[in-house]
Motif scaffolding. Structure first.
Motif, PDB file in Angstrom:
ATOM      1  N   LEU A  10      41.354  20.757  16.559  1.00 29.94           N
ATOM      2  CA  LEU A  10      41.824  20.763  17.703  1.00 29.94           C
ATOM      3  C   LEU A  10      42.345  19.543  18.121  1.00 29.94           C
ATOM      4  CD1 LEU A  10      39.403  23.390  19.670  1.00 29.94           C
ATOM      5  CD2 LEU A  10      41.514  23.559  18.577  1.00 29.94           C
ATOM      6  N   ARG A  11      41.720  18.389  18.009  1.00 26.08           N
ATOM      7  CA  ARG A  11      42.364  16.939  18.586  1.00 26.08           C
ATOM      8  C   ARG A  11      43.633  16.633  17.668  1.00 26.08           C
ATOM      9  NH1 ARG A  11      38.136  14.307  18.260  1.00 26.08           N
ATOM     10  NH2 ARG A  11      37.729  14.346  20.381  1.00 26.08           N
ATOM     11  N   TRP A  12      43.684  17.047  16.523  1.00 25.21           N
ATOM     12  CA  TRP A  12      44.583  16.810  15.443  1.00 25.21           C
ATOM     13  C   TRP A  12      45.997  17.638  15.907  1.00 25.21           C
ATOM     14  CZ3 TRP A  12      48.139  19.133  12.418  1.00 25.21           C
ATOM     15  CH2 TRP A  12      48.890  18.332  11.466  1.00 25.21           C
ATOM     16  N   PHE A  13      45.754  19.062  16.291  1.00 20.59           N
ATOM     17  CA  PHE A  13      46.758  19.740  16.711  1.00 20.59           C
ATOM     18  C   PHE A  13      47.402  19.303  17.961  1.00 20.59           C
ATOM     19  CE2 PHE A  13      45.604  23.035  13.675  1.00 20.59           C
ATOM     20  CZ  PHE A  13      46.934  23.397  13.217  1.00 20.59           C
ATOM     21  N   GLY A  14      46.138  19.063  18.940  1.00 19.62           N
ATOM     22  CA  GLY A  14      46.616  18.616  20.344  1.00 19.62           C
ATOM     23  C   GLY A  14      47.534  17.567  20.458  1.00 19.62           C
ATOM     24  N   GLU A  15      47.450  16.548  19.463  1.00 21.86           N
ATOM     25  CA  GLU A  15      48.473  15.361  19.462  1.00 21.86           C
ATOM     26  C   GLU A  15      49.730  15.640  19.026  1.00 21.86           C
ATOM     27  OE1 GLU A  15      46.305  12.760  16.778  1.00 21.86           O
ATOM     28  OE2 GLU A  15      44.890  11.923  18.167  1.00 21.86           O
ATOM     29  N   ARG A  16      50.052  16.716  18.451  1.00 20.13           N
ATOM     30  CA  ARG A  16      51.266  17.156  17.775  1.00 20.13           C
ATOM     31  C   ARG A  16      51.840  18.205  18.292  1.00 20.13           C
ATOM     32  NH1 ARG A  16      48.027  14.471  14.449  1.00 20.13           N
ATOM     33  NH2 ARG A  16      48.698  13.205  13.060  1.00 20.13           N
ATOM     34  N   VAL A  17      51.317  19.209  18.943  1.00 24.49           N
ATOM     35  CA  VAL A  17      52.012  20.300  19.750  1.00 24.49           C
ATOM     36  C   VAL A  17      52.539  20.074  21.174  1.00 24.49           C
ATOM     37  CG1 VAL A  17      50.325  21.780  18.631  1.00 24.49           C
ATOM     38  CG2 VAL A  17      49.861  21.169  21.029  1.00 24.49           C
ATOM     39  N   ASP A  18      53.383  20.730  21.466  1.00 26.81           N
ATOM     40  CA  ASP A  18      54.228  20.549  22.942  1.00 26.81           C
ATOM     41  C   ASP A  18      53.527  21.221  23.967  1.00 26.81           C
ATOM     42  OD1 ASP A  18      57.323  19.387  21.779  1.00 26.81           O
ATOM     43  OD2 ASP A  18      55.904  20.370  20.484  1.00 26.81           O
ATOM     44  N   ARG A  19      52.831  22.269  23.749  1.00 30.96           N
ATOM     45  CA  ARG A  19      51.974  22.948  24.884  1.00 30.96           C
ATOM     46  C   ARG A  19      50.801  23.262  24.219  1.00 30.96           C
ATOM     47  NH1 ARG A  19      53.828  21.387  28.186  1.00 30.96           N
ATOM     48  NH2 ARG A  19      55.510  22.226  29.075  1.00 30.96           N
ATOM     49  N   ILE A  20      49.502  23.137  25.347  1.00 32.55           N
ATOM     50  CA  ILE A  20      48.239  23.652  24.746  1.00 32.55           C
ATOM     51  C   ILE A  20      47.936  24.936  25.839  1.00 32.55           C
ATOM     52  CG2 ILE A  20      45.937  23.217  24.721  1.00 32.55           C
ATOM     53  CD1 ILE A  20      46.836  20.451  24.111  1.00 32.55           C
ATOM     54  N   ILE A  21      47.850  26.019  25.573  1.00 35.61           N
ATOM     55  CA  ILE A  21      47.575  27.123  26.515  1.00 35.61           C
ATOM     56  C   ILE A  21      46.217  27.589  26.451  1.00 35.61           C
ATOM     57  CG2 ILE A  21      48.367  29.400  27.210  1.00 35.61           C
ATOM     58  CD1 ILE A  21      50.927  29.023  26.348  1.00 35.61           C
TER      59      ILE A  21
END
Length: 546
Positions: free
Chosen positions: A176-187
């Motif tokens: 999740l941390r890996w995705f969180g650094e690369r995505v534009d929005r976290i819902i």
């Protein structure tokens, strides 16, 4: 895509480098300025893998996180307005892996092991999480209009208990941390009947530390409770979030029922419509802000890489040349908080730029400090120069190009026509009421307004501003609002109001008291018939009065 320079001019910057887009400029700066610093001081081992071309060129991504049965997969189905390959929906935990829903000409599913070797996809570095993760990671491709602008990442439903964390077989929080650094929005999705934040959910939310500006919260299935219960549910949710998300500002929470089923309690329909429109606008803005987000993430990464260089070089400098290395290593690890303070003062670094002390201490246990590199000033100065001059140039170019190009918007699916037609938000309400009526809507209540008007002692069919002010002040609206209403109602700008203009002023006061906004200019359908340029409309109004 934003142009870095006009292509017909050759596209060279001051150093003779060719840039065609801002994205290409960011990628070039990263490879030439920041990457050498990261590789020298083990940034990829301690913090985040190296960025690749696909990380800069990928579409904006939206990450959905929540406990099981909160409606994550249904939410994606709601946005796309069609099923996607690999979709499973049920009250029990159904999505047991990560699904990247992306655009593709041919509908189908790409398994994780094949996905991480595709250079065109921004997932190559996920290979480090091993087969246990890759076996639970797929890419669902389909030719959907929404996916032409954004990609959506569905995640496993979060359960409670230590067993669930162990049985995954991979580090869920780190993924999740890996995705969180690369995505534009976290819902973050919550169910109105499932507000508890389990241990794993708390750990997942903490994995997004440093990405607070990307987080939005959706309270789904809000139609399943009545208004009184909804107030309590909202308060309980904010209380729970306050214990996990440690930010000074209040996180934005969207209320609604995000699926195409009838509302169980329709008393809050208007609220749900307004909230869904706000959420849609937020998602629709992602492509327009994608370049700025990548720019922002690169700046944060550069600041962290500089701090990493200072920490590693300081530890190297403190190590003895021959004897007592292990003892000194343990001492330095224990003194890491003190070292942070020293580096803050020496290099004028903000405390918020430093990584977690506990995490850094755990990772340093596995390294030989004597093999760390010394501080290479030129590498740090190169990154400083990039931040001071190159990034500023990119930001100005983004603003210039945004002013010339129409901002791209997410379209299709649930975004299609959400503002058009009689079912658009606000249609037929407030200032828009009566827009499609044949008669003047204010005429329906004019007999009541006339009673007040003639009590104000009109002269030659008009009342003065002084007399009108006394009556309008009874609404208790601020003078700034009443002044705007006066400007809208005084159609002939003579400083007085006739009976129709007074009725219009009373109607605008009523609209404002009901919580609606006033327009900058008076809509055509509210213009009093006697002040309209169309004589036919005036004749029709006079005929209806007779």
């Amino acid at each position: 895509m934003f142009s870095w320079v006009k292509q017909e001019q050759g596209g060279r910057n001051k150093e003779g480098e060719m840039y065609q887009t801002v994205t290409e400029g960011l990628q070039s700066l990263y490879l030439k300025k920041l990457l050498p610093l990261e590789e020298t001081y083990l940034f990829h081992d301690f913090h985040s893998p190296a960025l690749e071309a696909a990380d800069f060129q990928s579409k904006p991504m939206v990450l959905l996180v929540g406990q099981y049965s909160t409606g994550k997969t249904t939410f994606i189905r709601y946005l796309l307005e069609q099923d996607f390959p690999g979709m499973r929906i049920g009250p029990e935990p159904t999505t047991d892996g990560f699904i990247a829903v992306m655009y593709g000409e041919n509908e189908g599913v790409v398994p994780g092991n094949a996905l991480v070797v595709d250079p065109k996809k921004p997932f190559r570095k996920l290979n480090a999480f091993g087969n246990s993760f890759l076996n639970r990671f797929i890419c669902s491709q389909m030719p959907n209009q929404v996916l032409q602008s954004i990609s959506i990442i569905d995640t496993p439903g979060i359960l409670s208990g230590e067993k669930q964390r162990i049985s995954r077989g991979y580090n869920f929080a780190e993924v999740l941390r890996w995705f969180g650094e690369r995505v534009d929005r976290i819902i973050l999705l919550f169910d109105a009947h499932k507000l508890d934040i389990s241990d794993e959910f708390s750990e997942a939310i903490r994995a997004f530390k440093g990405q607070d500006d990307k987080i939005r919260v959706v309270l789904n299935k809000a139609d399943q409770v009545d208004t009184q219960q909804l107030m309590r549910v909202y308060g309980a949710l904010m209380w729970s979030l306050g214990k996990v998300i440690n930010t000074p500002e209040v996180v934005r929470v969207y209320l609604g029922s995000f699926w195409a089923k009838p509302l169980q309690n329709s008393e809050n329909r208007r609220l749900f419509e307004a909230e869904s429109q706000d959420l849609f606008k937020d998602i629709q803005s992602l492509p327009r802000n994608a370049a700025l987000r990548k720019l922002n993430d690169l700046i944060k990464r550069a600041r962290l890489a500089k701090v990493q260089a200072y920490i590693i070089s300081y530890l190297k400098k403190e190590m003895p040349s021959l004897f007592g290395r292990e003892k000194k290593k343990e001492e330095l690890i224990m003194r890491l908080p003190e070292i942070y303070t020293i580096l803050q003062r020496e290099h004028h670094i903000s405390p918020g730029d430093f990584p977690s002390v506990t995490k850094m201490q755990d990772m340093l246990q596995h390294y030989d400090f004597s093999k760390f590199p010394s501080l290479k000033v030129k590498l740090v100065e190169s990154v400083d120069k990039m931040l001071a001059t190159k990034i500023a140039g990119l930001m100005s170019m983004i603003r210039d190009e945004e002013s010339k190009l129409p901002p791209p918007m997410v379209s299709g699916g649930a975004f299609e026509g959400s503002q058009d037609g009689p079912f658009g938000h606000g249609y037929g309400e407030g200032i828009s009421a009566g827009a499609d009526a044949e008669d003047w809507i204010i005429g329906r209540e004019k007999h009541r307004y006339d009673e007040i008007f003639y009590m104000l002692m009109p002269v030659n069919g008009k009342i003065t501003g002084v007399n009108a002010k006394k009556e309008m002040m009874n609404s208790r609206l601020p003078n700034t609002v009443l002044g705007k209403i006066w400007k809208l109602a005084d159609c002939d700008k003579d400083g007085m109001l006739d009976d129709e203009e007074f009725a219009l002023a009373q109607h605008l006061i009523k609209i404002k008291l009901e919580g609606y906004e006033l327009p900058a200019e008076l809509p055509e359908h509210l213009v009093p018939p006697s002040h309209r340029k169309n004589p036919t409309a005036d004749a029709m109004y006079n005929h209806s009065e007779d």
